[in-house]
Motif scaffolding. Structure first.
Motif, PDB file in Angstrom:
ATOM      1  N   GLU A  12       0.827  -1.210   0.000  1.00 12.62           N
ATOM      2  CA  GLU A  12       0.000   0.000   0.000  1.00 12.62           C
ATOM      3  C   GLU A  12       0.861   1.260   0.000  1.00 12.62           C
ATOM      4  O   GLU A  12       0.541   2.260  -0.659  1.00 12.62           O
ATOM      5  CB  GLU A  12      -0.940   0.005   1.203  1.00 12.62           C
ATOM      6  N   MET A  13       1.965   1.228   0.748  1.00 11.52           N
ATOM      7  CA  MET A  13       2.865   2.374   0.796  1.00 11.52           C
ATOM      8  C   MET A  13       3.509   2.637  -0.562  1.00 11.52           C
ATOM      9  O   MET A  13       3.614   3.797  -0.998  1.00 11.52           O
ATOM     10  CB  MET A  13       3.952   2.140   1.850  1.00 11.52           C
ATOM     11  N   ASN A  55       2.192   1.835  -3.424  1.00 12.35           N
ATOM     12  CA  ASN A  55       1.123   2.365  -4.278  1.00 12.35           C
ATOM     13  C   ASN A  55       0.895   3.848  -4.007  1.00 12.35           C
ATOM     14  O   ASN A  55       0.666   4.638  -4.940  1.00 12.35           O
ATOM     15  CB  ASN A  55      -0.171   1.588  -4.040  1.00 12.35           C
ATOM     16  N   LEU A  56       0.966   4.236  -2.738  1.00 13.93           N
ATOM     17  CA  LEU A  56       0.796   5.645  -2.384  1.00 13.93           C
ATOM     18  C   LEU A  56       1.909   6.498  -2.991  1.00 13.93           C
ATOM     19  O   LEU A  56       1.657   7.595  -3.516  1.00 13.93           O
ATOM     20  CB  LEU A  56       0.760   5.807  -0.863  1.00 13.93           C
ATOM     21  N   LYS A  57       3.138   5.991  -2.910  1.00 14.19           N
ATOM     22  CA  LYS A  57       4.266   6.731  -3.502  1.00 14.19           C
ATOM     23  C   LYS A  57       4.074   6.885  -5.007  1.00 14.19           C
ATOM     24  O   LYS A  57       4.339   7.951  -5.579  1.00 14.19           O
ATOM     25  CB  LYS A  57       5.581   6.000  -3.214  1.00 14.19           C
ATOM     26  N   ASN A  80       1.184   6.874  -6.595  1.00 14.27           N
ATOM     27  CA  ASN A  80       0.087   7.819  -6.802  1.00 14.27           C
ATOM     28  C   ASN A  80       0.550   9.268  -6.610  1.00 14.27           C
ATOM     29  O   ASN A  80       0.131  10.170  -7.345  1.00 14.27           O
ATOM     30  CB  ASN A  80      -1.065   7.521  -5.849  1.00 14.27           C
ATOM     31  N   TYR A  81       1.408   9.498  -5.634  1.00 13.58           N
ATOM     32  CA  TYR A  81       1.947  10.843  -5.419  1.00 13.58           C
ATOM     33  C   TYR A  81       2.809  11.279  -6.606  1.00 13.58           C
ATOM     34  O   TYR A  81       2.794  12.442  -7.016  1.00 13.58           O
ATOM     35  CB  TYR A  81       2.767  10.894  -4.124  1.00 13.58           C
ATOM     36  N   ASN A 109       7.101   9.233   5.413  1.00  9.34           N
ATOM     37  CA  ASN A 109       7.093   9.927   4.126  1.00  9.34           C
ATOM     38  C   ASN A 109       6.546  11.348   4.256  1.00  9.34           C
ATOM     39  O   ASN A 109       5.908  11.868   3.330  1.00  9.34           O
ATOM     40  CB  ASN A 109       6.261   9.134   3.116  1.00  9.34           C
ATOM     41  N   VAL A 112       4.745  13.997   1.369  1.00 11.82           N
ATOM     42  CA  VAL A 112       3.369  14.449   1.589  1.00 11.82           C
ATOM     43  C   VAL A 112       3.325  15.965   1.758  1.00 11.82           C
ATOM     44  O   VAL A 112       2.452  16.647   1.205  1.00 11.82           O
ATOM     45  CB  VAL A 112       2.760  13.741   2.815  1.00 11.82           C
TER      46      VAL A 112
END
Length: 325
Positions: free
Chosen positions: A64-65, A67-69, A71-72, A129, A133
């Protein structure tokens, strides 16, 4: 087999077997079990915090982390595109729209300014992170502010455009009598010979010779301020207030086609040529006023005549002949 322990009995001069009480045995066993459990718990915690032994939940969080990176990263690329579009709009706004309407451009510092509240991003600090963010959030805020400033600027440009249209419609820009209805240009703006006293005096408008009853047109949008014969010398006359400091006067009319307080548009028929008041023959006396001062009407006929017609009218108007009023 457990070892048997002895102790020396000095009174009886003999070795005797050491007998361990059951309670003590039980205490030792309990202490061993407790120590083993504590050691096992410590080892379990250490293993949980090492990257070599990930639980399914850990692997899910790591995925998930990542994927978040990702997406950012995608979000930042999209913000690059938005930023380029905003810069193009800002450049047009400052160098095209505002230049056209003679308005000062918005300073770059104002467009790109961030936020002065130091606690605005406090809740985003302290995480693994946080830097990513924080940077992305600040960038989104700046883009949002730029869009808000540009939106207000475009609203202002639209307002200026509407006002510009009103201004252009209000300027007296056509002849009050059509060329096909004119006999000739009797007199222009400037010093002319008075038809009654024969003295040389300032003629504040232009005289258009035409048959009695020839239609007279409003030369710009405005409101009828006067439609009467109260002004000395003008006979039946009309005054239109166009706004922006402009007024026009139409004198010596035979009759009216409007009333005071009526709103008219450029090209509307407001009256008809006559010879009332201090007039020598049927004609229209036409004046243009700007900020309370009379100006040469010849400078305002750009809306309905060609360059050739303008040159011809200009030559006739500049002749120092006798006026008709």
């Amino acid at each position: 087999m457990a070892k048997v322990k002895y102790y020396y009995d000095s009174e009886n001069l003999a070795y005797r077997k050491i007998k361990v009480k059951k309670r003590k045995k039980f205490g030792f066993a309990a202490l061993f079990i407790l120590a083993s459990a504590l050691f096992g718990f410590i080892c379990f915690v250490v293993l949980l915090n090492t990257p070599y032994f990930d639980t399914p939940k850990d692997r899910l969080l790591i995925r998930e982390m990542e994927n978040l990176k990702l997406n950012y990263a995608v979000l930042n690329k999209k913000m690059d595109q938005v930023d380029n579009v905003i810069e193009t709009i800002e450049e047009r706004d400052n160098n095209l729209y505002r230049t056209y309407f003679n308005t000062a451009p918005i300073p770059e510092e104002e467009r790109k300014a961030g936020f002065t509240d130091i606690n605005r991003y406090k809740a985003l600090e302290g995480y693994d992170n946080s830097k990513l963010v924080l940077q992305t959030t600040k960038r989104v805020d700046v883009l949002t502010k730029e869009l808000a400033i540009q939106s207000k600027s475009l609203d202002y440009i639209v307002k200026l455009a509407k006002e510009k249209n009103k201004f252009l419609a209000a300027i007296p820009a056509i002849q009050p009598v059509r060329n096909e209805n004119l006999k000739h240009m009797a007199s222009g703006f400037g010093y002319r010979t008075d038809p009654f006293t024969k003295a040389r005096k300032m003629h504040k408008g232009m005289d258009f010779t035409a048959k009695k009853g020839t239609p007279i047109f409003a030369t710009g949008d405005g409101v009828i301020a006067k439609a009467d014969n109260t002004a000395s010398g003008y006979g039946n006359h009309i005054v239109i207030r166009h706004g922006y400091g402009y007024e026009t006067l139409y004198g010596h009319l035979s009759k009216y086609n409007c009333r005071a307080g009526q709103r008219v548009k450029r090209g509307d028929v407001i009256g008809y040529v006559g010879s009332t008041g201090r007039s020598e023959a049927p004609h229209l006396h036409y004046e243009v006023h700007k900020d309370g001062k009379v100006v040469n009407p010849l400078n305002f006929y750009y809306g309905d005549i060609s360059a050739v017609e303008y040159v011809a009218i200009s030559k006739l108007a500049n002749q120092e002949n006798q006026s008709l009023d």
